[in-house]
Scaffold this active site. Structure first.
Site, short mmCIF file in Angstrom:
data_model
loop_
_atom_site.label_atom_id
_atom_site.label_comp_id
_atom_site.label_asym_id
_atom_site.label_seq_id
_atom_site.Cartn_x
_atom_site.Cartn_y
_atom_site.Cartn_z
CG MET A 1 -1.92 -1.06 1.26
SD MET A 1 -3.42 -0.85 1.98
CE MET A 1 -2.87 -0.58 3.72
N GLY A 2 2.22 1.01 -0.44
CA GLY A 2 3.10 2.14 -0.37
C GLY A 2 3.43 2.65 0.97
CG HIS B 1 8.36 0.09 5.99
ND1 HIS B 1 8.62 -1.40 6.08
CD2 HIS B 1 7.08 0.35 6.15
CE1 HIS B 1 7.68 -1.88 6.38
NE2 HIS B 1 6.66 -0.85 6.42
CG HIS C 1 6.95 -2.09 2.06
ND1 HIS C 1 6.92 -1.10 2.87
CD2 HIS C 1 5.84 -2.69 2.24
CE1 HIS C 1 5.61 -0.91 3.22
NE2 HIS C 1 4.91 -1.83 2.84
CD GLN D 1 -2.10 -8.91 4.05
OE1 GLN D 1 -2.96 -8.13 4.41
NE2 GLN D 1 -0.96 -8.86 3.65
CB VAL E 1 12.12 -5.78 8.39
CG1 VAL E 1 13.22 -4.70 8.49
CG2 VAL E 1 12.62 -6.78 7.07
P1 AMP Z 1 1.46 -3.09 3.48
O1 AMP Z 1 2.13 -1.65 2.73
O2 AMP Z 1 1.37 -2.47 4.88
O3 AMP Z 1 0.04 -3.51 2.90
O4 AMP Z 1 2.55 -4.12 3.50
C1 AMP Z 1 2.59 -4.82 2.10
C2 AMP Z 1 3.35 -6.09 2.41
O5 AMP Z 1 4.84 -5.65 3.17
C3 AMP Z 1 2.51 -7.06 3.28
O6 AMP Z 1 2.88 -8.45 2.74
C4 AMP Z 1 3.01 -6.74 4.59
O7 AMP Z 1 3.22 -8.03 5.49
C5 AMP Z 1 4.69 -6.40 4.21
N1 AMP Z 1 5.20 -5.81 5.51
C6 AMP Z 1 4.84 -4.68 6.05
N2 AMP Z 1 5.62 -4.65 7.18
C7 AMP Z 1 6.59 -5.36 7.11
C8 AMP Z 1 7.78 -5.79 8.03
N3 AMP Z 1 8.12 -4.92 8.79
N4 AMP Z 1 8.67 -6.89 7.47
C9 AMP Z 1 8.36 -7.72 6.46
N5 AMP Z 1 7.21 -7.50 5.76
C10 AMP Z 1 6.56 -6.21 6.05
#
Ligand code: AMP
Length: 287
Positions: free
Chosen positions: A30-31, A34, A37, A160, A183
């Protein structure tokens, strides 16, 4: 690096790659990117190889937010995200608008959703009843648009990833689902786009999720078997001792079935959601 906002163009390009024998890897996000991602992009690159095609989707999916949630204020920084993608070696960014992803939704003319009916029930699904329907729908759409061989998700959103794996199997998508480790910041806080909402006091107190996980792990290591209700009570006390923190849920469960356990032993999965101020944070880990 290409930026693509049309699903039809994206699908055409993906098909072209496929026909040329180039493996496609997808990282849905979702952008407000960090290092978490970024690690998913690196994992996708490892899976498809140097000559493969890594696609990162950048889309704040409205159907996974309830009307009361933070859709309108979800952090966005397209310029920074694109720079980060370029630097991470992403080949294509797919960044569609709501109008092309859900044509006619506002007027009630979008009407097809994908629903998983078991693993979505507890935890995130209980706290956010419409959330997973939006997630499975958008991920199914992304699979059809990007046609990936492999899609990488983060263990940070553990339920998820479990729901998507189940959908992927049940719906026969020809996609390999990879789950990459969480992470963390140096003090243990799981990286999240939502950490930006925290003020300095809240940021300090937000480590309570990681501390709860570590504390649970230490107890299981020390005692072998721990009563789930008693452990729940002890961790709840640790959390409520922080003035800004309020527990939403904390569960110990079987990582295969997501069914709660009565006795916590090694191999049990723990997941929790905590409001820190108004920000809802989640974390999880294997005990
Ligand atoms: P989001 O942008 O929050 O929807 O996350 C996109 C993807 O990044 C999803 O598969 C999340 O599980 C993964 N993600 C978000 N935060 C982390 C993190 N700290 N470590 C690893 N993967 C992450």
């Amino acid at each position: 690096m290409r930026s693509i906002s049309s699903p039809a163009v994206m699908q055409r390009l993906a098909l072209k790659q496929k026909r040329a024998g180039v493996p496609v890897g997808l990282v849905p996000t979702m952008g407000y990117l960090h290092a978490g991602h970024r690690s998913l992009v690196e994992e996708a690159r490892r899976r498809v190889g140097a000559s493969g095609w890594v696609v990162l989707s950048l889309y704040v999916n409205p159907t996974q937010f309830a009307p009361t949630e933070d859709l309108s204020k979800y952090p966005r920084d397209l310029k920074r995200d694109l720079a980060m993608c370029r630097e991470a070696g992403v080949d294509a960014v797919f960044m569609p608008s709501d109008a092309v992803m859900y044509p006619g939704r506002e007027e009630g003319r979008y009407s097809t959703y994908v629903v998983e009916e078991s693993l979505t029930r507890p935890m995130e699904g209980a706290s956010r009843p419409t959330h997973f329907r939006g997630v499975t729908t958008v991920v199914a759409k992304l699979f059809n648009i990007v046609l990936p061989e492999v899609a990488v998700f983060g263990a940070k959103d553990w339920q998820q990833a479990a729901v998507i794996s189940r959908m992927n199997r049940d719906m026969n998508f020809p996609v390999r689902i990879v789950v990459a480790p969480t992470v963390r910041e140096p003090d243990g806080l799981a990286m999240s786009s939502r950490n930006k909402y925290l003020d300095p006091t809240q940021r300090l107190q937000a480590t309570v999720l990681w501390e709860s996980l570590k504390s649970a792990r230490a107890e299981v290591k020390r005692n072998g078997t721990v009563d789930a209700a008693a452990l729940h009570a002890r961790l709840s006390a640790i959390i409520s001792a922080r003035s800004e923190a309020r527990l939403d849920y904390l569960e110990f469960f079987d990582p295969e079935t997501l069914q709660p356990v009565v006795e916590v032993t090694k191999g049990v999965q723990m997941a929790l959601a905590v409001f820190v101020g108004k920000t809802r944070l989640i974390d999880n880990g294997r005990l």
